[in-house]
Scaffold this active site. Structure first.
Site, PDB file in Angstrom:
ATOM      1  N   LEU A 129      10.718  19.296  -2.428  1.00 26.64           N
ATOM      2  CA  LEU A 129       8.996  20.874  -3.048  1.00 26.64           C
ATOM      3  C   LEU A 129       7.532  19.932  -3.394  1.00 26.64           C
ATOM      4  CD1 LEU A 129      10.444  24.434  -2.661  1.00 26.64           C
ATOM      5  CD2 LEU A 129       9.854  23.174  -0.594  1.00 26.64           C
TER       6      LEU A 129
ATOM      7  N   SER B  16       2.499   4.583   9.084  1.00 25.02           N
ATOM      8  CA  SER B  16       1.073   4.723   9.107  1.00 25.02           C
ATOM      9  C   SER B  16      -0.058   2.942   9.882  1.00 25.02           C
ATOM     10  CB  SER B  16       0.835   4.723   7.763  1.00 25.02           C
ATOM     11  OG  SER B  16      -0.627   4.625   6.913  1.00 25.02           O
TER      12      SER B  16
ATOM     13  N   TYR C 160       0.569   1.292  -0.842  1.00 26.60           N
ATOM     14  CA  TYR C 160       1.296   2.906   0.485  1.00 26.60           C
ATOM     15  C   TYR C 160       0.990   2.557   1.780  1.00 26.60           C
ATOM     16  CZ  TYR C 160       1.148   6.402   3.828  1.00 26.60           C
ATOM     17  OH  TYR C 160       1.210   6.970   5.334  1.00 26.60           O
TER      18      TYR C 160
ATOM     19  N   LYS D  90       4.902   1.313   2.900  1.00 25.61           N
ATOM     20  CA  LYS D  90       5.113   1.447   4.580  1.00 25.61           C
ATOM     21  C   LYS D  90       6.326   0.390   5.315  1.00 25.61           C
ATOM     22  CE  LYS D  90       4.117   5.875   4.764  1.00 25.61           C
ATOM     23  NZ  LYS D  90       5.566   7.224   4.693  1.00 25.61           N
TER      24      LYS D  90
HETATM   25  N1  UFG Z   1     -13.613  11.424   4.217  1.00 25.45           N
HETATM   26  C1  UFG Z   1     -15.341  11.658   3.620  1.00 25.45           C
HETATM   27  N2  UFG Z   1     -15.390  12.542   3.163  1.00 25.45           N
HETATM   28  C2  UFG Z   1     -14.006  13.083   2.598  1.00 25.45           C
HETATM   29  C3  UFG Z   1     -12.664  12.818   2.734  1.00 25.45           C
HETATM   30  C4  UFG Z   1     -12.418  11.468   3.338  1.00 25.45           C
HETATM   31  O1  UFG Z   1     -15.997  11.223   4.190  1.00 25.45           O
HETATM   32  O2  UFG Z   1     -13.845  14.066   1.633  1.00 25.45           O
HETATM   33  C5  UFG Z   1     -13.818   9.907   5.619  1.00 25.45           C
HETATM   34  C6  UFG Z   1     -12.662   8.521   4.627  1.00 25.45           C
HETATM   35  O3  UFG Z   1     -13.740   7.760   3.559  1.00 25.45           O
HETATM   36  C7  UFG Z   1     -12.429   7.957   6.387  1.00 25.45           C
HETATM   37  C8  UFG Z   1     -12.271   9.315   6.880  1.00 25.45           C
HETATM   38  O4  UFG Z   1     -12.823  10.695   6.185  1.00 25.45           O
HETATM   39  O5  UFG Z   1     -13.075   7.473   6.353  1.00 25.45           O
HETATM   40  C9  UFG Z   1     -11.226   9.818   6.813  1.00 25.45           C
HETATM   41  O6  UFG Z   1     -10.322   9.792   5.773  1.00 25.45           O
HETATM   42  P1  UFG Z   1      -9.315  10.911   5.428  1.00 25.45           P
HETATM   43  O7  UFG Z   1      -8.735  11.014   4.413  1.00 25.45           O
HETATM   44  O8  UFG Z   1      -8.717  12.064   6.297  1.00 25.45           O
HETATM   45  O9  UFG Z   1      -7.893   9.541   6.126  1.00 25.45           O
HETATM   46  P2  UFG Z   1      -7.724   8.669   5.706  1.00 25.45           P
HETATM   47  O10 UFG Z   1      -7.890   7.543   7.463  1.00 25.45           O
HETATM   48  O11 UFG Z   1      -8.221   7.793   5.127  1.00 25.45           O
HETATM   49  O12 UFG Z   1      -5.962   8.279   6.314  1.00 25.45           O
HETATM   50  C10 UFG Z   1      -5.169   8.430   7.080  1.00 25.45           C
HETATM   51  C11 UFG Z   1      -3.697   9.011   6.678  1.00 25.45           C
HETATM   52  C12 UFG Z   1      -3.104   8.147   5.738  1.00 25.45           C
HETATM   53  C13 UFG Z   1      -3.538   6.463   6.011  1.00 25.45           C
HETATM   54  C14 UFG Z   1      -4.294   6.083   6.548  1.00 25.45           C
HETATM   55  C15 UFG Z   1      -4.093   5.032   7.369  1.00 25.45           C
HETATM   56  O13 UFG Z   1      -4.552  10.187   6.252  1.00 25.45           O
HETATM   57  O14 UFG Z   1      -2.204   8.653   5.282  1.00 25.45           O
HETATM   58  O15 UFG Z   1      -5.595   6.771   7.558  1.00 25.45           O
HETATM   59  O16 UFG Z   1      -5.114   4.366   6.964  1.00 25.45           O
HETATM   60  F1  UFG Z   1      -3.160   6.270   5.084  1.00 25.45           F
END
Ligand code: UFG
Length: 329
Positions: free
Chosen positions: A36, A119, A143, A147
Protein backbone atom coordinates in the site's frame (compact mmCIF):
# COMPACT_ATOMS: atom_id res chain seq x y z
CA UNK A 1 -8.83 -29.79 -11.62
CA UNK A 2 -8.69 -27.09 -8.90
CA UNK A 3 -8.96 -23.48 -10.08
CA UNK A 4 -5.42 -22.12 -10.52
CA UNK A 5 -4.50 -19.56 -7.88
CA UNK A 6 -2.63 -16.50 -9.09
CA UNK A 7 -0.54 -14.17 -6.92
CA UNK A 8 -0.67 -10.52 -7.98
CA UNK A 9 1.95 -8.23 -6.47
CA UNK A 10 0.91 -4.58 -6.53
CA UNK A 11 -2.71 -5.58 -7.00
CA UNK A 12 -3.91 -2.43 -5.23
CA UNK A 13 -2.31 -0.19 -7.85
CA UNK A 14 -3.73 1.15 -11.10
CA UNK A 15 -3.02 -1.72 -13.52
CA UNK A 16 -2.84 -4.37 -10.77
CA UNK A 17 -6.36 -3.59 -9.52
CA UNK A 18 -7.74 -3.93 -13.05
CA UNK A 19 -5.87 -7.24 -13.32
CA UNK A 20 -7.44 -8.56 -10.12
CA UNK A 21 -10.87 -7.83 -11.58
CA UNK A 22 -9.97 -9.37 -14.97
CA UNK A 23 -8.78 -12.59 -13.32
CA UNK A 24 -11.77 -12.84 -10.99
CA UNK A 25 -14.11 -12.30 -13.96
CA UNK A 26 -12.24 -15.08 -15.82
CA UNK A 27 -12.80 -17.47 -12.89
CA UNK A 28 -9.30 -17.51 -11.34
CA UNK A 29 -8.62 -17.61 -7.65
CA UNK A 30 -6.59 -14.49 -6.79
CA UNK A 31 -4.35 -13.46 -3.92
CA UNK A 32 -3.11 -9.88 -3.88
CA UNK A 33 0.04 -8.82 -2.07
CA UNK A 34 0.56 -5.08 -1.72
CA UNK A 35 2.41 -2.88 0.78
CA UNK A 36 0.00 0.00 0.00
CA UNK A 37 2.89 2.41 -0.60
CA UNK A 38 1.28 3.51 -3.86
CA UNK A 39 -1.91 1.46 -4.02
CA UNK A 40 -5.28 1.63 -2.33
CA UNK A 41 -6.93 -1.19 -0.37
CA UNK A 42 -10.38 -0.28 -1.70
CA UNK A 43 -9.17 -0.79 -5.29
CA UNK A 44 -8.89 -4.55 -4.67
CA UNK A 45 -12.38 -5.68 -5.58
CA UNK A 46 -12.17 -9.34 -4.62
CA UNK A 47 -10.06 -12.38 -3.88
CA UNK A 48 -7.75 -12.49 -0.90
CA UNK A 49 -5.73 -9.43 0.14
CA UNK A 50 -2.49 -9.79 2.12
CA UNK A 51 -0.69 -6.67 3.31
CA UNK A 52 3.07 -7.07 2.95
CA UNK A 53 6.23 -6.36 1.05
CA UNK A 54 7.88 -8.41 -1.68
CA UNK A 55 11.28 -7.77 -0.07
CA UNK A 56 10.19 -9.87 2.92
CA UNK A 57 11.37 -13.32 1.79
CA UNK A 58 9.77 -15.22 4.69
CA UNK A 59 6.46 -13.48 4.08
CA UNK A 60 6.44 -14.29 0.33
CA UNK A 61 7.56 -17.83 1.11
CA UNK A 62 4.57 -18.20 3.47
CA UNK A 63 2.15 -16.72 0.95
CA UNK A 64 3.35 -19.17 -1.71
CA UNK A 65 3.61 -22.31 0.44
CA UNK A 66 0.34 -21.82 2.34
CA UNK A 67 -1.60 -21.64 -0.93
CA UNK A 68 -1.45 -23.42 -4.27
CA UNK A 69 -0.13 -20.58 -6.40
CA UNK A 70 0.49 -21.52 -10.05
CA UNK A 71 1.82 -18.20 -11.31
CA UNK A 72 2.82 -14.70 -10.19
CA UNK A 73 1.92 -11.49 -12.00
CA UNK A 74 4.31 -8.82 -10.78
CA UNK A 75 3.13 -5.19 -10.83
CA UNK A 76 4.72 -3.97 -7.58
CA UNK A 77 7.30 -1.42 -8.69
CA UNK A 78 8.03 2.29 -8.69
CA UNK A 79 6.99 4.01 -11.92
CA UNK A 80 8.22 7.59 -12.05
CA UNK A 81 10.87 7.99 -14.69
CA UNK A 82 11.97 11.45 -13.45
CA UNK A 83 12.27 10.33 -9.83
CA UNK A 84 14.37 7.36 -10.94
CA UNK A 85 16.95 9.81 -12.31
CA UNK A 86 17.18 11.79 -9.06
CA UNK A 87 16.90 8.75 -6.74
CA UNK A 88 18.23 5.73 -8.66
CA UNK A 89 18.86 3.60 -5.54
CA UNK A 90 15.16 3.66 -4.71
CA UNK A 91 14.44 2.19 -8.15
CA UNK A 92 17.23 -0.38 -8.21
CA UNK A 93 16.42 -1.56 -4.65
CA UNK A 94 12.75 -2.10 -5.37
CA UNK A 95 12.39 -2.73 -9.11
CA UNK A 96 15.55 -4.83 -9.40
CA UNK A 97 16.69 -6.25 -6.03
CA UNK A 98 13.22 -6.93 -4.63
CA UNK A 99 12.11 -8.48 -7.92
CA UNK A 100 15.14 -10.79 -7.82
CA UNK A 101 14.26 -11.80 -4.23
CA UNK A 102 10.72 -12.54 -5.37
CA UNK A 103 11.98 -14.64 -8.29
CA UNK A 104 14.32 -16.64 -6.06
CA UNK A 105 11.59 -17.23 -3.47
CA UNK A 106 9.26 -18.40 -6.23
CA UNK A 107 11.89 -20.82 -7.47
CA UNK A 108 12.55 -22.25 -4.03
CA UNK A 109 8.78 -22.79 -3.65
CA UNK A 110 8.52 -24.47 -7.06
CA UNK A 111 6.42 -21.69 -8.64
CA UNK A 112 7.90 -21.26 -12.12
CA UNK A 113 5.47 -19.05 -14.07
CA UNK A 114 5.95 -15.29 -14.00
CA UNK A 115 4.44 -12.34 -15.83
CA UNK A 116 6.46 -9.17 -15.66
CA UNK A 117 5.36 -5.54 -16.09
CA UNK A 118 8.04 -4.19 -18.35
CA UNK A 119 7.99 -0.93 -20.24
CA UNK A 120 8.59 0.83 -23.54
CA UNK A 121 11.22 2.66 -21.49
CA UNK A 122 13.60 -0.27 -22.17
CA UNK A 123 14.16 1.03 -25.73
CA UNK A 124 15.26 4.61 -25.01
CA UNK A 125 15.22 6.99 -27.97
CA UNK A 126 13.82 4.88 -30.83
CA UNK A 127 15.76 4.42 -34.05
CA UNK A 128 12.61 3.26 -35.86
CA UNK A 129 8.91 3.84 -35.18
CA UNK A 130 6.78 1.77 -34.71
CA UNK A 131 9.20 -0.03 -32.41
CA UNK A 132 9.56 -3.82 -32.79
CA UNK A 133 10.63 -6.01 -29.85
CA UNK A 134 14.10 -6.64 -31.34
CA UNK A 135 14.88 -2.89 -31.39
CA UNK A 136 18.13 -2.16 -29.50
CA UNK A 137 17.71 -1.51 -25.79
CA UNK A 138 19.32 1.71 -24.59
CA UNK A 139 17.11 2.90 -21.73
CA UNK A 140 17.43 6.59 -20.83
CA UNK A 141 16.63 6.29 -17.12
CA UNK A 142 17.30 4.05 -14.10
CA UNK A 143 13.60 3.12 -14.30
CA UNK A 144 14.02 1.81 -17.85
CA UNK A 145 17.34 0.15 -16.99
CA UNK A 146 15.80 -1.62 -13.97
CA UNK A 147 13.10 -3.07 -16.25
CA UNK A 148 15.62 -4.16 -18.89
CA UNK A 149 17.90 -5.74 -16.24
CA UNK A 150 15.00 -7.82 -14.93
CA UNK A 151 14.13 -8.92 -18.47
CA UNK A 152 17.73 -10.10 -18.95
CA UNK A 153 17.66 -11.97 -15.63
CA UNK A 154 14.45 -13.65 -16.75
CA UNK A 155 16.10 -14.81 -20.01
CA UNK A 156 18.99 -16.30 -18.02
CA UNK A 157 16.61 -18.01 -15.60
CA UNK A 158 14.64 -19.45 -18.49
CA UNK A 159 17.82 -20.97 -19.94
CA UNK A 160 19.26 -22.21 -16.66
CA UNK A 161 16.22 -23.30 -14.66
CA UNK A 162 13.42 -23.60 -17.21
CA UNK A 163 11.75 -20.76 -15.28
CA UNK A 164 8.99 -19.45 -17.58
CA UNK A 165 8.11 -15.80 -17.96
CA UNK A 166 6.35 -13.35 -20.22
CA UNK A 167 7.59 -9.74 -20.12
CA UNK A 168 5.00 -7.25 -21.31
CA UNK A 169 6.41 -3.90 -22.42
CA UNK A 170 3.64 -1.38 -21.82
CA UNK A 171 3.51 1.75 -23.87
CA UNK A 172 1.17 4.33 -22.25
CA UNK A 173 -1.36 2.58 -20.03
CA UNK A 174 -4.50 4.71 -19.89
CA UNK A 175 -8.27 4.65 -19.40
CA UNK A 176 -10.38 3.08 -16.68
CA UNK A 177 -12.64 0.11 -16.17
CA UNK A 178 -15.78 0.55 -18.33
CA UNK A 179 -17.93 -0.25 -15.26
CA UNK A 180 -16.67 2.95 -13.62
CA UNK A 181 -15.54 0.86 -10.65
CA UNK A 182 -11.78 1.38 -11.05
CA UNK A 183 -9.55 4.06 -12.49
CA UNK A 184 -6.15 5.70 -12.49
CA UNK A 185 -5.13 7.03 -9.09
CA UNK A 186 -1.51 7.95 -8.43
CA UNK A 187 -0.17 10.16 -5.70
CA UNK A 188 1.54 12.29 -6.93
CA UNK A 189 -0.02 12.11 -10.38
CA UNK A 190 2.43 12.67 -13.25
CA UNK A 191 0.57 11.11 -16.19
CA UNK A 192 -0.92 13.23 -18.94
CA UNK A 193 -4.52 11.96 -19.21
CA UNK A 194 -5.41 12.03 -15.48
CA UNK A 195 -3.81 15.48 -15.18
CA UNK A 196 -5.80 16.76 -18.16
CA UNK A 197 -9.02 15.35 -16.66
CA UNK A 198 -8.23 16.97 -13.33
CA UNK A 199 -8.34 20.31 -15.17
CA UNK A 200 -11.57 19.33 -16.99
CA UNK A 201 -13.20 18.48 -13.66
CA UNK A 202 -12.15 21.80 -12.12
CA UNK A 203 -9.73 20.22 -9.64
CA UNK A 204 -6.71 21.98 -11.25
CA UNK A 205 -6.48 25.25 -13.19
CA UNK A 206 -4.36 24.19 -16.17
CA UNK A 207 -2.11 21.55 -17.63
CA UNK A 208 1.53 22.07 -18.55
CA UNK A 209 2.66 20.92 -22.00
CA UNK A 210 6.25 19.75 -21.65
CA UNK A 211 7.93 20.93 -24.86
CA UNK A 212 6.42 22.16 -28.13
CA UNK A 213 9.55 22.06 -30.25
CA UNK A 214 9.90 18.29 -30.81
CA UNK A 215 10.34 16.93 -34.32
CA UNK A 216 6.65 15.97 -34.62
CA UNK A 217 3.86 17.59 -36.71
CA UNK A 218 2.60 19.84 -33.88
CA UNK A 219 5.87 19.92 -31.91
CA UNK A 220 4.55 17.93 -28.91
CA UNK A 221 5.47 14.35 -27.94
CA UNK A 222 3.68 11.41 -29.51
CA UNK A 223 2.65 8.38 -27.41
CA UNK A 224 0.76 5.13 -27.94
CA UNK A 225 -2.08 5.10 -25.38
CA UNK A 226 -3.37 1.59 -24.63
CA UNK A 227 -6.50 0.87 -22.60
CA UNK A 228 -5.80 -0.68 -19.19
CA UNK A 229 -8.45 -3.37 -19.77
CA UNK A 230 -6.76 -4.36 -23.04
CA UNK A 231 -3.43 -4.53 -21.18
CA UNK A 232 -5.03 -6.86 -18.62
CA UNK A 233 -6.49 -9.00 -21.39
CA UNK A 234 -2.95 -9.47 -22.73
CA UNK A 235 -1.80 -10.58 -19.26
CA UNK A 236 -4.64 -13.08 -19.16
CA UNK A 237 -3.61 -14.49 -22.55
CA UNK A 238 0.03 -14.64 -21.43
CA UNK A 239 -1.00 -16.43 -18.24
CA UNK A 240 -3.08 -18.98 -20.12
CA UNK A 241 -0.14 -19.56 -22.45
CA UNK A 242 2.31 -20.19 -19.57
CA UNK A 243 -0.14 -22.42 -17.67
CA UNK A 244 -0.63 -24.39 -20.89
CA UNK A 245 3.11 -25.00 -21.18
CA UNK A 246 3.91 -22.08 -23.52
CA UNK A 247 7.40 -20.65 -23.92
CA UNK A 248 8.92 -17.55 -22.36
CA UNK A 249 8.55 -14.39 -24.41
CA UNK A 250 8.65 -10.59 -24.40
CA UNK A 251 5.95 -8.54 -26.12
CA UNK A 252 5.14 -4.90 -26.79
CA UNK A 253 1.70 -3.77 -25.69
CA UNK A 254 0.43 -0.76 -27.59
CA UNK A 255 -2.23 -0.04 -30.18
CA UNK A 256 0.21 1.13 -32.82
CA UNK A 257 -1.47 4.57 -32.99
CA UNK A 258 0.45 7.64 -31.91
CA UNK A 259 -1.22 10.76 -30.48
CA UNK A 260 0.52 14.00 -29.62
CA UNK A 261 0.06 15.78 -26.30
CA UNK A 262 -1.98 18.43 -28.13
CA UNK A 263 -4.18 15.77 -29.73
CA UNK A 264 -4.81 14.20 -26.31
CA UNK A 265 -5.85 17.58 -24.91
CA UNK A 266 -8.12 18.30 -27.93
CA UNK A 267 -9.74 14.86 -27.59
CA UNK A 268 -10.29 15.41 -23.87
CA UNK A 269 -11.93 18.79 -24.60
CA UNK A 270 -14.27 17.09 -27.09
CA UNK A 271 -15.10 14.17 -24.77
CA UNK A 272 -15.66 16.28 -21.66
CA UNK A 273 -17.18 19.34 -23.35
CA UNK A 274 -14.89 21.49 -21.18
CA UNK A 275 -12.13 23.92 -22.10
CA UNK A 276 -8.71 22.79 -20.86
CA UNK A 277 -6.30 25.71 -20.40
CA UNK A 278 -2.69 24.82 -21.23
CA UNK A 279 0.62 26.38 -20.26
CA UNK A 280 3.72 25.87 -22.42
CA UNK A 281 6.53 24.46 -20.29
CA UNK A 282 10.10 23.34 -21.02
CA UNK A 283 10.80 19.78 -22.16
CA UNK A 284 10.79 17.13 -19.43
CA UNK A 285 14.11 15.29 -19.10
CA UNK A 286 14.17 11.84 -20.65
CA UNK A 287 11.06 12.20 -22.86
CA UNK A 288 11.59 10.64 -26.32
CA UNK A 289 9.73 12.53 -29.09
CA UNK A 290 7.81 9.50 -30.33
CA UNK A 291 6.97 6.12 -28.76
CA UNK A 292 4.66 3.92 -30.80
CA UNK A 293 4.51 0.13 -30.56
CA UNK A 294 4.76 -2.46 -33.25
CA UNK A 295 2.50 -4.97 -31.53
CA UNK A 296 2.26 -7.50 -34.36
CA UNK A 297 4.12 -10.14 -32.32
CA UNK A 298 1.65 -10.30 -29.42
CA UNK A 299 -1.26 -10.21 -31.88
CA UNK A 300 0.23 -13.18 -33.75
CA UNK A 301 1.50 -15.24 -30.78
CA UNK A 302 -1.26 -14.66 -28.21
CA UNK A 303 -4.10 -13.56 -30.54
CA UNK A 304 -4.29 -10.30 -28.58
CA UNK A 305 -6.86 -7.96 -30.06
CA UNK A 306 -7.31 -4.63 -28.27
CA UNK A 307 -11.00 -3.85 -27.83
CA UNK A 308 -10.83 -0.20 -26.78
CA UNK A 309 -8.26 1.14 -29.23
CA UNK A 310 -9.88 4.52 -29.93
CA UNK A 311 -8.41 7.43 -27.96
CA UNK A 312 -11.95 8.83 -27.53
CA UNK A 313 -13.06 5.62 -25.78
CA UNK A 314 -9.97 5.54 -23.56
CA UNK A 315 -10.61 9.13 -22.48
CA UNK A 316 -14.40 8.56 -22.10
CA UNK A 317 -13.76 5.73 -19.63
CA UNK A 318 -11.10 7.72 -17.77
CA UNK A 319 -13.50 10.69 -17.62
CA UNK A 320 -16.39 8.64 -16.18
CA UNK A 321 -14.14 7.52 -13.37
CA UNK A 322 -12.43 10.91 -12.86
CA UNK A 323 -15.80 12.68 -12.46
CA UNK A 324 -16.86 10.30 -9.70
CA UNK A 325 -13.44 10.44 -8.06
CA UNK A 326 -13.05 14.23 -8.08
CA UNK A 327 -16.62 14.84 -6.92
CA UNK A 328 -15.98 12.52 -3.94
CA UNK A 329 -12.77 14.37 -2.94
N1 UFG B 1 3.09 15.45 -20.41
C1 UFG B 1 2.82 16.81 -20.45
N2 UFG B 1 2.31 17.37 -19.33
C2 UFG B 1 2.07 16.68 -18.18
C3 UFG B 1 2.35 15.29 -18.16
C4 UFG B 1 2.87 14.71 -19.29
O1 UFG B 1 3.04 17.47 -21.45
O2 UFG B 1 1.63 17.28 -17.20
C5 UFG B 1 3.61 14.82 -21.62
C6 UFG B 1 4.93 14.10 -21.39
O3 UFG B 1 6.00 15.00 -21.53
C7 UFG B 1 4.88 13.02 -22.46
C8 UFG B 1 3.38 12.69 -22.58
O4 UFG B 1 2.70 13.82 -22.00
O5 UFG B 1 5.31 13.55 -23.67
C9 UFG B 1 2.99 11.44 -21.82
O6 UFG B 1 3.50 11.55 -20.51
P1 UFG B 1 3.10 10.55 -19.33
O7 UFG B 1 3.80 11.05 -18.10
O8 UFG B 1 1.63 10.40 -19.28
O9 UFG B 1 3.69 9.17 -19.81
P2 UFG B 1 5.19 8.82 -20.25
O10 UFG B 1 5.17 8.64 -21.73
O11 UFG B 1 6.20 9.74 -19.70
O12 UFG B 1 5.40 7.48 -19.44
C10 UFG B 1 4.93 6.26 -19.84
C11 UFG B 1 4.74 5.37 -18.61
C12 UFG B 1 6.07 5.13 -17.94
C13 UFG B 1 7.02 4.55 -18.95
C14 UFG B 1 7.14 5.48 -20.13
C15 UFG B 1 8.02 4.89 -21.18
O13 UFG B 1 3.85 5.98 -17.72
O14 UFG B 1 5.88 4.22 -16.88
O15 UFG B 1 5.85 5.68 -20.71
O16 UFG B 1 8.83 5.91 -21.67
F1 UFG B 1 8.25 4.40 -18.42
Amino acid sequence: MATPQILITGGAGYIGSHMVKTLLDAGFDVVTVDNLSGGFRDAVTGGEFVHGDISDVQFINDVLTQRRVSAVIHFASFIEVGESVTDPSKYYCNNLTNTLLLLDTMRSCGVNNFIFSSSAAVYGEPETVPIPEFHRKLPLSPYGRSKWMVEQILSDMNRAYDFKSVSLRYFNAAGAHPSGLLGERHEPETHLIPLVLRVASGAAPDVKVFGNDYDTPDGTCIRDYVHVVDLCQAHLLALESLLGGGDSAAFNLGNGNGFSVQEVIATAERVTGRTIPVIAAPRRAGDPARLVADSSLVRACLAWQPRYDRLDTIIEHAWSWAQKFHSAC
